[in-house]
Scaffold this active site. Structure first.
Site, PDB file in Angstrom:
ATOM      1  N   GLU A   1      66.361  60.290 -27.314  1.00 11.52           N
ATOM      2  CA  GLU A   1      64.987  60.224 -26.783  1.00 11.52           C
ATOM      3  C   GLU A   1      64.670  58.745 -26.601  1.00 11.52           C
ATOM      4  OE1 GLU A   1      63.375  62.888 -25.999  1.00 11.52           O
ATOM      5  OE2 GLU A   1      64.543  64.407 -27.047  1.00 11.52           O
TER       6      GLU A   1
ATOM      7  N   CYS B   1      56.303  55.652 -26.063  1.00  8.58           N
ATOM      8  CA  CYS B   1      57.348  55.808 -25.036  1.00  8.58           C
ATOM      9  C   CYS B   1      56.787  56.328 -23.713  1.00  8.58           C
ATOM     10  CB  CYS B   1      58.454  56.711 -25.552  1.00  8.58           C
ATOM     11  SG  CYS B   1      57.801  58.231 -26.241  1.00  8.58           S
TER      12      CYS B   1
HETATM   13  P1  NAP Z   1      64.995  50.397 -31.376  1.00  8.94           P
HETATM   14  O1  NAP Z   1      64.957  48.943 -31.546  1.00  8.94           O
HETATM   15  O2  NAP Z   1      65.955  50.985 -30.412  1.00  8.94           O
HETATM   16  O3  NAP Z   1      65.244  50.994 -32.847  1.00  8.94           O
HETATM   17  C1  NAP Z   1      65.261  52.381 -33.081  1.00  8.94           C
HETATM   18  C2  NAP Z   1      66.091  52.664 -34.316  1.00  8.94           C
HETATM   19  O4  NAP Z   1      67.454  52.348 -34.029  1.00  8.94           O
HETATM   20  C3  NAP Z   1      65.689  51.800 -35.521  1.00  8.94           C
HETATM   21  O5  NAP Z   1      65.811  52.570 -36.689  1.00  8.94           O
HETATM   22  C4  NAP Z   1      66.725  50.698 -35.480  1.00  8.94           C
HETATM   23  O6  NAP Z   1      66.926  50.077 -36.727  1.00  8.94           O
HETATM   24  C5  NAP Z   1      67.947  51.498 -35.049  1.00  8.94           C
HETATM   25  N1  NAP Z   1      69.065  50.706 -34.540  1.00  8.94           N
HETATM   26  C6  NAP Z   1      69.032  49.477 -33.963  1.00  8.94           C
HETATM   27  N2  NAP Z   1      70.302  49.074 -33.670  1.00  8.94           N
HETATM   28  C7  NAP Z   1      71.135  50.066 -34.057  1.00  8.94           C
HETATM   29  C8  NAP Z   1      72.542  50.245 -34.038  1.00  8.94           C
HETATM   30  N3  NAP Z   1      73.359  49.310 -33.554  1.00  8.94           N
HETATM   31  N4  NAP Z   1      73.063  51.390 -34.528  1.00  8.94           N
HETATM   32  C9  NAP Z   1      72.254  52.353 -35.041  1.00  8.94           C
HETATM   33  N5  NAP Z   1      70.905  52.235 -35.099  1.00  8.94           N
HETATM   34  C10 NAP Z   1      70.352  51.119 -34.602  1.00  8.94           C
HETATM   35  O7  NAP Z   1      63.553  50.988 -30.987  1.00  8.94           O
HETATM   36  P2  NAP Z   1      62.129  50.610 -31.577  1.00  8.94           P
HETATM   37  O8  NAP Z   1      61.771  49.235 -31.135  1.00  8.94           O
HETATM   38  O9  NAP Z   1      62.064  50.941 -33.028  1.00  8.94           O
HETATM   39  O10 NAP Z   1      61.233  51.699 -30.815  1.00  8.94           O
HETATM   40  C11 NAP Z   1      60.818  51.511 -29.510  1.00  8.94           C
HETATM   41  C12 NAP Z   1      61.655  52.265 -28.511  1.00  8.94           C
HETATM   42  O11 NAP Z   1      61.676  53.651 -28.849  1.00  8.94           O
HETATM   43  C13 NAP Z   1      61.057  52.204 -27.126  1.00  8.94           C
HETATM   44  O12 NAP Z   1      62.086  52.006 -26.191  1.00  8.94           O
HETATM   45  C14 NAP Z   1      60.409  53.556 -26.966  1.00  8.94           C
HETATM   46  O13 NAP Z   1      60.223  53.959 -25.642  1.00  8.94           O
HETATM   47  C15 NAP Z   1      61.372  54.427 -27.679  1.00  8.94           C
HETATM   48  N6  NAP Z   1      60.743  55.701 -28.029  1.00  8.94           N
HETATM   49  C16 NAP Z   1      61.118  56.825 -27.342  1.00  8.94           C
HETATM   50  C17 NAP Z   1      60.488  58.050 -27.633  1.00  8.94           C
HETATM   51  C18 NAP Z   1      60.887  59.312 -26.928  1.00  8.94           C
HETATM   52  O14 NAP Z   1      60.586  60.379 -27.461  1.00  8.94           O
HETATM   53  N7  NAP Z   1      61.522  59.265 -25.787  1.00  8.94           N
HETATM   54  C19 NAP Z   1      59.495  58.102 -28.607  1.00  8.94           C
HETATM   55  C20 NAP Z   1      59.154  56.921 -29.273  1.00  8.94           C
HETATM   56  C21 NAP Z   1      59.794  55.723 -28.985  1.00  8.94           C
HETATM   57  P3  NAP Z   1      66.150  48.738 -37.178  1.00  8.94           P
HETATM   58  O15 NAP Z   1      64.902  48.636 -36.368  1.00  8.94           O
HETATM   59  O16 NAP Z   1      65.878  48.979 -38.617  1.00  8.94           O
HETATM   60  O17 NAP Z   1      67.113  47.606 -36.964  1.00  8.94           O
END
Ligand code: NAP
Length: 475
Positions: free
Chosen positions: A248, A282
């Site tokens: 997602e 998102c």
């Molecule tokens: P993110 O930076 O992609 O992080 C999401 C999760 O992935 C965090 O727990 C992060 O850990 C982890 N992560 C980072 N690098 C990783 C790796 N190499 N391997 C495994 N896990 C890893 O996203 P965010 O900034 O938290 O959230 C914003 C994003 O989420 C936006 O793009 C938004 O659109 C999207 N989103 C989508 C939806 C949907 O339903 N489509 C809903 C909500 C949000 P750490 O942060 O602890 O390093």
């Protein structure tokens, strides 16, 4: 002023364990230390996966009991709305009114998932053209699930993964976003209190680059359910090989305001939803397409509504727009806006920041090629476009690498029926903004916005294995 700093351990193999190192979680508005939580390392991740595998093989967790646990967890959460909302507001910077809504939605998500435990059935396959065989399917838990979650809905998006995984009978390991890990740990405590069997819910806090990678490289994990940015989503898919992932991801979602719409209503709702949770949703409204003949009328009303938004302390119930998750993110947005301005964009309102507070920003004269248009802004920034024909508007909405949801305001019934077939998105919202989600609906994007659908009834289908059974009836 916060009186005491929360101290949280990690729930691993049914025990609340002390870890060698801790992770610090800050209050995103005051910058003060909010919580110190256990920090997992490679050994703890290995232990958690081992415990989950053991639980999956040896601990019975039948559908009736899964229902009981999920419903009890919903009841317990209902009693602790203020506590959970307070944590979300402090560690996530989400305005308290919205944080309360998130907790109430999480209660609903738990209840919806509980209901799914009663519907997990296979099917009888018609034996057309087949003689002497009875064909049917059964559904069984897929195995150990890793739930990797983002900061922006630090409770409900964890529940959207954990609850369907448990409803399906799978052990689940949560890797919450480090910035907002406290509320995920609290959820583990709640599920434990609700009676979840040992090893079925565990939480490993640590950065994506360490703990996240440990999980991705552990072949004992059967399914990854990830919500987060498109870049990490792609990386997960590439790393896990043929194992399955529900992804997602992000978007630059759009809403169309057609000439026949209720302009006042559209302007007022769009002003709210373009800036809710400082645009860090998102499906936040990032692009607004207005039919030329109503552009001026819309803009006047829209900008007036934007000027009424209150920016500031998330704990103040009057606040509409709180801080962004970090100053680094606010600086990134500032750079993107400066770049757009150099290429001819006009900032109608906002465009500035104070620390990690970014003021609601409306830009026009924007075009493809600008980051604020093409990429996911994930900040309180919205771009205004004008169009002549609806065909042109549809083409502009679709001219994106993303496709999560789109909205349209129109009084045209025929157009309302036709447009879901024409827009390249996973969900179309008629007479509301693209930023609408009910927890029971199938929710998920196309293109680079991901794959698979969430909403407990849909998520659970990805978390079970369909086993085909062939019975030979010949003597
Ligand atoms: P993110 O930076 O992609 O992080 C999401 C999760 O992935 C965090 O727990 C992060 O850990 C982890 N992560 C980072 N690098 C990783 C790796 N190499 N391997 C495994 N896990 C890893 O996203 P965010 O900034 O938290 O959230 C914003 C994003 O989420 C936006 O793009 C938004 O659109 C999207 N989103 C989508 C939806 C949907 O339903 N489509 C809903 C909500 C949000 P750490 O942060 O602890 O390093």
């Amino acid at each position: 002023m916060q009186s005491s700093i929360l101290k949280e351990k990690l729930l691993i193999d049914g025990q609340w364990i002390d870890t060698e190192k801790t992770h610090r979680v800050y209050n995103k508005y005051t910058g003060e230390l909010f919580a110190e939580v256990g920090l997992a390392d490679e050994r703890i991740v290995d232990q958690a996966v081992g415990a989950a595998v053991y639980a999956h093989k040896h601990t019975e967790f039948n559908p009736g009991y899964r229902y009981t646990v999920l419903m009890r967890a919903a009841d317990l959460l209902l009693e602790r709305i203020e506590e959970f909302a307070g944590i979300i507001a402090r560690e996530g910077g989400k305005p308290i009114t919205d944080a309360r809504v998130e907790v109430k939605r999480s209660v609903m998500t738990l209840q919806l998932a509980a209901d799914e435990t009663k519907r997990l059935v296979g099917e009888i396959i018609p034996n057309y053209n087949v003689s002497g065989r009875f064909l049917y399917t059964v559904k069984k838990p897929i195995g150990v699930v890793a739930a990797i979650t983002p900061f922006n809905f630090p409770l409900n998006l964890v529940v959207h993964k954990v609850a369907p995984a448990l409803a399906a009978g799978n052990p689940v390991i949560i890797k919450p976003a480090s910035d907002t890990a406290t509320v995920a740990i609290k959820l583990c405590g709640l599920l434990e209190q609700a009676g979840v069997p040992k090893g079925y819910v565990q939480c490993v806090v640590g950065s994506g680059g360490t703990v996240g990678e440990n999980l991705l490289h552990d072949s004992r994990i059967a399914h990854y359910t990830f919500t987060g940015s498109p870049g990490i989503g792609k990386h997960i898919q590439q790393t896990i090989g043929v194992r399955k992932a529900t992804l997602e991801l992000g978007s630059n979602s759009a809403t169309i305001v057609h000439y026949d719409a209720d302009i006042e209503k559209a302007a007022s709702k769009l002003a709210k939803m373009a800036f809710a949770h400082a645009g860090q949703i998102c499906i936040s409204v990032q692009r607004i397409f207005i039919q030329n003949s109503v552009r001026d009328e819309f803009l006047e009303k829209f900008l007036k509504e934007v000027s009424l938004l209150r920016v500031g302390d998330p704990l103040n119930p009057e606040t509409n727009v709180g801080p962004m998750i970090s100053e680094k993110e606010a600086e990134r947005v500032e750079r993107w806006i400066d770049e757009a301005k150099q290429e001819g964009a006009e900032v109608l309102v906002g465009g500035s920041r104070k620390g990690n507070i970014f003021y609601p920003t409306v830009i026009t004269n924007v075009k493809k090629g600008m980051k604020v248009v093409d990429e996911e802004v994930f900040a309180p920034v919205v771009s205004i476009f004008a169009y002549d024909s609806i065909e042109e508007a549809i083409e502009l909405v679709n001219d994106s690498k993303y496709g999560l949801q789109a909205g349209i305001y129109t009084a045209d019934l025929n157009l309302s029926y036709k447009i879901p077939y024409l827009l390249e998105v996973g969900g179309v919202v008629i007479n509301d903004t693209c930023c609408y989600r009910a927890d029971q609906m199938p929710y998920g994007g196309v293109k680079e916005s991901g794959n698979g659908k969430e909403g407990p009834a849909y998520a659970i289908q990805e978390l079970v294995e369909t086993v085909t059974v062939v019975v030979n009836l010949e003597e």
